[in-house]
Design an enzyme around this catalytic site. Structure first.
Site, mmCIF file in Angstrom:
data_model
loop_
_atom_site.group_PDB
_atom_site.id
_atom_site.type_symbol
_atom_site.label_atom_id
_atom_site.label_comp_id
_atom_site.label_asym_id
_atom_site.label_seq_id
_atom_site.Cartn_x
_atom_site.Cartn_y
_atom_site.Cartn_z
ATOM 1 N N LYS A 123 -1.317 48.327 49.579
ATOM 2 C CA LYS A 123 -0.242 47.710 48.799
ATOM 3 C C LYS A 123 0.199 46.441 49.520
ATOM 4 O O LYS A 123 0.419 46.469 50.743
ATOM 5 C CB LYS A 123 0.913 48.708 48.703
ATOM 6 C CG LYS A 123 2.110 48.231 47.908
ATOM 7 C CD LYS A 123 3.200 49.299 47.928
ATOM 8 C CE LYS A 123 4.392 48.916 47.063
ATOM 9 N NZ LYS A 123 5.455 49.940 47.098
ATOM 10 N N SER A 198 6.598 51.040 42.547
ATOM 11 C CA SER A 198 6.123 49.739 42.935
ATOM 12 C C SER A 198 4.689 49.747 43.467
ATOM 13 O O SER A 198 4.078 48.681 43.561
ATOM 14 C CB SER A 198 7.069 49.121 43.962
ATOM 15 O OG SER A 198 7.148 49.899 45.131
ATOM 16 N N SER A 222 8.380 55.101 44.319
ATOM 17 C CA SER A 222 7.317 54.095 44.198
ATOM 18 C C SER A 222 5.920 54.531 44.610
ATOM 19 O O SER A 222 4.956 53.808 44.356
ATOM 20 C CB SER A 222 7.681 52.856 45.008
ATOM 21 O OG SER A 222 8.690 52.149 44.360
#
Ligand SMILES: *[C@@H]1O[C@H](CO)[C@@H](O)[C@H](O)[C@H]1NC(C)=O
Ligand SMILES: *[C@@H]1O[C@H](CO)[C@@H](O)[C@H](O)[C@H]1NC(C)=O
Length: 515
Positions: A123, A198, A222
């Site tokens: 990420k 996210s 997330s």
């Protein structure tokens, strides 16, 4: 219960009922999933791949090349990649293969470099040195990480090979991965839906079979929500067990690490433990006892199908409640677990107020508007007419923060948070798990988070309680979209989450390839 919050919840439910048909009409005929996987190499767990690479049954280069090919095939549909390092990754892989050829003894490697030669996705916010770290923010476009985040560095030391950094919402403060730098990431099971956020870039790539193991981060669901929307496993560890240094954004509040965690996302359940061993703070490994075998017949199972029966709480989709019941039945019949039906954590009915108050009481939640000297109401107005540099979802997050700080947060809810934490810790002990929906619905249409937002209380509460929680994929719903449930344990009992995930993977077939 806070009147304002519950009133808002009812309004959002009404808007949702009205808006869903419009979204449905808009997306009609555009539904599409990523193409089927043809290469069998993409269907081997990291645990097995690592062993095959060590034994030189498979080469790291061949595996990395297979993943790169798949990423190139699906990314035009998904838009999940922020920046790639394919050429360098292939070079790393060749170096691993050469190194292995020169070794006569591989035994020790399983301990010192358990992920040697295995491809990894990261990420963006977790910081891969030399690669984008702009957080999807227009004013930061082009900014690169100057160092690896601590966890990235641990995974690299274990031999994993990073392929890319993946997309997030603007500074990770939303549940839809869409921003004005990289754009919007689509769901591999239906591109008209969000991959969530996210850690939505990670989720989409994993679900599409274009990644095997990934790093996500979770301050309000997330890791677990993108895991559920994309049919993979995602683990938010016990607070403060995996180092978070190097993450962007960062918050200076001492209590931040009680909520915010970095954790593994995987397509195969057994890889969660393998990754956790590498990612965790070494001094906590004796407490985590990840190697201890879990005897499921000695496990007690608590469960709830919903926060509360009240109309002012968001409603859980049938297939998700069903998955809870089916899991309970499976654990009872197949594993001989003890099922505790007569105790419920009823205080969860206030999850939204409790978790919201706790999260939004943090000082110094990264605020781009303050940093840029902008006004929230004005930016919201500009956003509605498409004239703001900030995404609507980020502004919505700040609006919620303002509402909570002004009208909701009080000592009562913060005390309830402490009470619940104690209650979970006592009730679950060293042999109890709690099954609970991950979220209220499967992946929703792009840009409809506003109406779906109330369901995040199912996720956020375990951030504010600091408990380990794993999303377990539980098959597809009638629209072909993944559903999932969370398994939660007491602090430091993450291994129980992994054991239950491994068992329920047999029940629901775990990750199911799109199409
Ligand atoms: C690891 O855990 C120990 C004990 O809780 C703590 O003192 C130390 O700061 C932690 N290290 C990191 C890098 O988080
Ligand atoms: C958005 O950011 C760009 C680049 O920083 C700037 O030129 C532009 O004026 C900004 N637009 C608005 C509406 O603030």
């Amino acid at each position: 219960m806070n009147f304002l919050i519950r009133f808002l919840c009812v309004i959002l439910r009404v808007i949702d009922a009205l808006a869903t048909p419009i979204y449905w009409l808009k997306s009609r005929g555009k539904k599409r999933a990523v193409p089927t996987i043809k290469d069998g190499l993409l269907k081997i767990s990291a645990t097995e791949l690592a062993e095959k690479i060590r034994n030189r049954e498979l080469s790291s280069e061949q595996i990395c090349a297979a993943y790169i090919k798949r990423i190139k095939e699906v990314n035009p549909l998904l838009n999940a990649v922020v920046e790639e390092r394919f050429e360098s990754a292939l070079q790393d892989a060749r170096n691993v293969d050469i190194y292995l050829q020169s070794l006569s003894e591989h035994e020790e490697l399983a301990k010192t470099k358990p992920l040697l030669g295995v491809p990894l996705t990261v990420k963006e916010s977790c910081s891969l040195a030399g690669f984008s770290l702009c957080g999807g923010t227009v004013s930061r476009a082009g900014i690169k990480a100057d160092q690896d985040g601590e966890v990235v560095s641990k995974l690299k030391s274990s031999g994993a090979i990073p392929l890319l950094v993946s997309n997030t919402p603007e500074i990770c403060l939303s549940w839809e991965s869409s921003n004005f730098v990289t754009g919007q990431t689509n769901n591999p099971y239906d591109v008209t839906r969000t991959s969530s956020g996210s850690s939505g870039g990670e989720g989409a790539l994993l679900g599409a079979g274009a990644s095997l193991i990934g790093i996500g981060s979770d301050v309000a669901g997330s890791i677990r929500l993108p895991a559920m929307f994309n049919c993979v496993f995602g683990h938010k560890p016990t607070a403060r067990t995996i180092p978070i240094k190097g993450h962007f954004p960062y918050c200076t509040d001492e209590r931040y690490a009680d909520f915010f965690a970095i954790g593994p996302m995987t397509r195969y359940s057994k890889d969660l433990k393998l990754m956790m061993k590498v990612m965790a703070n070494e001094s906590l490994l004796p407490v985590l006892r990840l190697e201890d075998k879990v005897d499921l017949s000695k496990i007690r199972v608590f469960f709830m199908e919903e926060e509360s029966k009240s109309f002012v709480s968001p409603k859980v989709q049938d297939e998700i409640s069903q998955a809870i019941r089916q899991s309970v039945e499976y654990l009872k019949v197949r594993c001989n677990c003890e099922i505790i039906s007569d105790f419920k954590f009823t205080e969860l009915k206030n999850s939204c107020e409790i978790a919201g108050s706790a999260l939004y009481s943090l000082d110094d939640i990264p605020n781009l508007l303050k940093a840029d000297n902008q006004n929230l109401a004005l930016e919201l107005l500009k956003s509605v007419i498409g004239q703001s540099n900030y995404t609507f979802n980020l502004l919505f997050f700040y609006t919620l923060q303002y509402m909570f700080k002004t009208f909701v947060t009080n000592e009562g809810y913060l005390k309830k948070n402490e009470y619940l934490k104690q209650l979970f810790t006592e009730k679950l002990g060293q042999d109890g798990v709690f099954l609970y929906p991950t979220f209220t619905t499967s992946a929703f249409y792009h840009d409809s988070f506003l109406f779906k937002s109330m369901g995040v209380s199912y996720l956020m509460i375990f951030n504010s309680l600091g408990l380990p929680a794993t999303n377990i994929p539980c098959g597809l719903d009638k629209n072909g979209l993944p559903v999932g449930i969370q398994v939660v344990a007491a602090p430091y009992q993450d291994r129980l989450c992994f054991a239950v995930a491994e068992e329920l993977e047999k029940c629901f077939n775990g990750w199911i390839s799109p199409n």
